[in-house]
Scaffold this motif. Sequence first.
Motif, mmCIF file in Angstrom:
data_model
loop_
_atom_site.group_PDB
_atom_site.id
_atom_site.type_symbol
_atom_site.label_atom_id
_atom_site.label_comp_id
_atom_site.label_asym_id
_atom_site.label_seq_id
_atom_site.Cartn_x
_atom_site.Cartn_y
_atom_site.Cartn_z
ATOM 1 N N SER A 1 -16.953 -44.257 -19.869
ATOM 2 C CA SER A 1 -17.583 -45.418 -19.251
ATOM 3 C C SER A 1 -18.593 -45.062 -18.170
ATOM 4 N N SER A 2 -18.591 -43.826 -17.723
ATOM 5 C CA SER A 2 -19.380 -43.434 -16.554
ATOM 6 C C SER A 2 -20.305 -42.270 -16.869
ATOM 7 N N THR A 3 -21.572 -42.360 -16.452
ATOM 8 C CA THR A 3 -22.479 -41.239 -16.662
ATOM 9 C C THR A 3 -22.102 -40.010 -15.824
ATOM 10 N N PRO A 4 -21.637 -40.143 -14.564
ATOM 11 C CA PRO A 4 -21.151 -38.941 -13.882
ATOM 12 C C PRO A 4 -19.947 -38.315 -14.596
ATOM 13 N N GLY A 5 -19.051 -39.154 -15.109
ATOM 14 C CA GLY A 5 -17.907 -38.615 -15.842
ATOM 15 C C GLY A 5 -18.331 -37.829 -17.060
ATOM 16 N N LEU A 6 -19.278 -38.364 -17.821
ATOM 17 C CA LEU A 6 -19.800 -37.643 -18.976
ATOM 18 C C LEU A 6 -20.575 -36.414 -18.532
ATOM 19 N N GLY A 7 -21.282 -36.536 -17.416
ATOM 20 C CA GLY A 7 -22.012 -35.391 -16.881
ATOM 21 C C GLY A 7 -21.087 -34.242 -16.533
ATOM 22 N N LEU A 8 -19.895 -34.551 -16.010
ATOM 23 C CA LEU A 8 -18.928 -33.499 -15.689
ATOM 24 C C LEU A 8 -18.464 -32.786 -16.958
ATOM 25 N N LEU A 9 -18.213 -33.536 -18.025
ATOM 26 C CA LEU A 9 -17.838 -32.902 -19.300
ATOM 27 C C LEU A 9 -18.919 -31.933 -19.758
ATOM 28 N N MET A 10 -20.177 -32.383 -19.684
ATOM 29 C CA MET A 10 -21.278 -31.541 -20.132
ATOM 30 C C MET A 10 -21.502 -30.361 -19.182
ATOM 31 N N TRP A 11 -21.235 -30.564 -17.909
ATOM 32 C CA TRP A 11 -21.343 -29.483 -16.918
ATOM 33 C C TRP A 11 -20.380 -28.352 -17.278
ATOM 34 N N VAL A 12 -19.128 -28.705 -17.490
ATOM 35 C CA VAL A 12 -18.117 -27.698 -17.848
ATOM 36 C C VAL A 12 -18.472 -27.051 -19.180
ATOM 37 N N LYS A 13 -18.915 -27.855 -20.144
ATOM 38 C CA LYS A 13 -19.249 -27.332 -21.468
ATOM 39 C C LYS A 13 -20.447 -26.396 -21.399
ATOM 40 N N ALA A 14 -21.469 -26.778 -20.639
ATOM 41 C CA ALA A 14 -22.672 -25.948 -20.520
ATOM 42 C C ALA A 14 -22.367 -24.635 -19.814
ATOM 43 N N ALA A 15 -21.472 -24.683 -18.838
ATOM 44 C CA ALA A 15 -21.162 -23.489 -18.047
ATOM 45 C C ALA A 15 -20.176 -22.559 -18.740
ATOM 46 N N TYR A 16 -19.241 -23.122 -19.516
ATOM 47 C CA TYR A 16 -18.140 -22.302 -20.043
ATOM 48 C C TYR A 16 -18.018 -22.283 -21.561
ATOM 49 N N GLY A 17 -18.722 -23.157 -22.249
ATOM 50 C CA GLY A 17 -18.692 -23.112 -23.711
ATOM 51 C C GLY A 17 -17.286 -23.209 -24.278
ATOM 52 N N ASP A 18 -16.891 -22.221 -25.063
ATOM 53 C CA ASP A 18 -15.583 -22.228 -25.717
ATOM 54 C C ASP A 18 -14.420 -22.092 -24.737
ATOM 55 N N GLU A 19 -14.714 -21.695 -23.505
ATOM 56 C CA GLU A 19 -13.656 -21.560 -22.500
ATOM 57 C C GLU A 19 -13.412 -22.867 -21.750
ATOM 58 N N ALA A 20 -14.129 -23.935 -22.117
ATOM 59 C CA ALA A 20 -13.977 -25.220 -21.433
ATOM 60 C C ALA A 20 -12.542 -25.742 -21.445
ATOM 61 N N PRO A 21 -11.779 -25.633 -22.572
ATOM 62 C CA PRO A 21 -10.388 -26.123 -22.540
ATOM 63 C C PRO A 21 -9.544 -25.450 -21.461
ATOM 64 N N GLU A 22 -9.778 -24.174 -21.250
ATOM 65 C CA GLU A 22 -9.042 -23.437 -20.213
ATOM 66 C C GLU A 22 -9.388 -23.969 -18.821
ATOM 67 N N ILE A 23 -10.652 -24.293 -18.609
ATOM 68 C CA ILE A 23 -11.073 -24.837 -17.319
ATOM 69 C C ILE A 23 -10.392 -26.183 -17.073
ATOM 70 N N TRP A 24 -10.352 -27.042 -18.085
ATOM 71 C CA TRP A 24 -9.726 -28.349 -17.919
ATOM 72 C C TRP A 24 -8.217 -28.243 -17.702
ATOM 73 N N GLU A 25 -7.589 -27.280 -18.339
ATOM 74 C CA GLU A 25 -6.154 -27.074 -18.102
ATOM 75 C C GLU A 25 -5.911 -26.706 -16.649
ATOM 76 N N GLY A 26 -6.819 -25.901 -16.083
ATOM 77 C CA GLY A 26 -6.686 -25.527 -14.680
ATOM 78 C C GLY A 26 -6.937 -26.681 -13.734
ATOM 79 N N LEU A 27 -7.850 -27.584 -14.114
ATOM 80 C CA LEU A 27 -8.216 -28.698 -13.237
ATOM 81 C C LEU A 27 -7.259 -29.885 -13.331
ATOM 82 N N ALA A 28 -6.478 -29.949 -14.385
ATOM 83 C CA ALA A 28 -5.680 -31.147 -14.661
ATOM 84 C C ALA A 28 -4.800 -31.567 -13.493
ATOM 85 N N ASP A 29 -4.135 -30.607 -12.837
ATOM 86 C CA ASP A 29 -3.228 -31.002 -11.751
ATOM 87 C C ASP A 29 -3.953 -31.222 -10.423
#
Length: 325
Positions: free
Chosen positions: A156-184
């Motif tokens: 629903s939010s462009t900043p929220g989508l921007g964060l997804l793309m930020w992580v994806k652009a910076a980490y590529g295939d390692e993005a799931p690992e980054i999100w696991e670390g950020l979840a808590d």
Amino acid sequence: MKAFAFAAGVVLATGAVAETPQLTVYTYDSFVPDWGPGPQVEAAFEETCGCDLNLVAVGDGASLLARLRLEGERSDADVVLGLDTNLIQSARETGLFAPHDVDAEFDLPVAWDDPVFVPFDWGYFAFVKDAGLEAPGNFRALGDSDLKIVIQDPRSSTPGLGLLMWVKAAYGDEAPEIWEGLADNIVTVTKGWSEAYGLFLDGEADMVLSYTTSPAYHLIAEEDDSKAAVPFDEGHYMQVEVAAKLAGSDQPELADAFLRFMVTDAFQSIIPTTNWMYPAVMPEGGLPEGFETLIAPERALLLPSEEVPALREEALDEWQRALSQ
């Protein structure tokens, strides 16, 4: 006779009011309030157009596209203002938008020649904190920390989508690992930017997803230097916000006039101290004092707009899986 003349005058006046054309612009919630650009933009455009500018708030940026998809060709909108580079391709694929006739020299970090979407401002996503807080300078370290953050929903939010793309652009295939670390670290996920920033200001989180320009609001509008954006080693993802004319508009000439007005000094000079972003066309007076204090990302990240729709689904799945564990 006087009564008849008076009555005739009322009829003529009423007819004149009824004939005033209305231009309906769908935009996001934070554009419309008294503290946003909307009231000043409305007053300035109405001075030139002989029309009524009707600004309609439709949630956050990503909600705009969802609303337009729902309404389709039946939409009352003549112009939509508030989509961004992550939504351009999906918006284009709807077939709801028409080419513009704007000719401007844009002051953007990227070249711009899109025939449909006209930029009106830009900025970099960043996490904002209290200036005295020691904060990690990358996503991995943030995930390893105990800091609490508030982010926005990418659906629903462009900043929220921007964060997804930020992580994806910076980490590529390692993005799931980054999100696991950020979840808590994530206290909550809000529908839009305003709710998230409000929670941060209320002390509900240590940091909030916002923009490198957000501290300028506190410094200039409140004379408060207690907020700062955190520079990240990976670089910062860029956002260019755009407007476009609806192909089904019943006021196409007014819509074109608004898009041309949008890149003039009268509009662009309003942006820095109301939308708290960088203007797409630099105003004659330059940027307000205080903008020179903002962090300047050493690396700008921006995925090609045509690649975003496919990456969005992958990134959204990664994000949802990490937060549901």
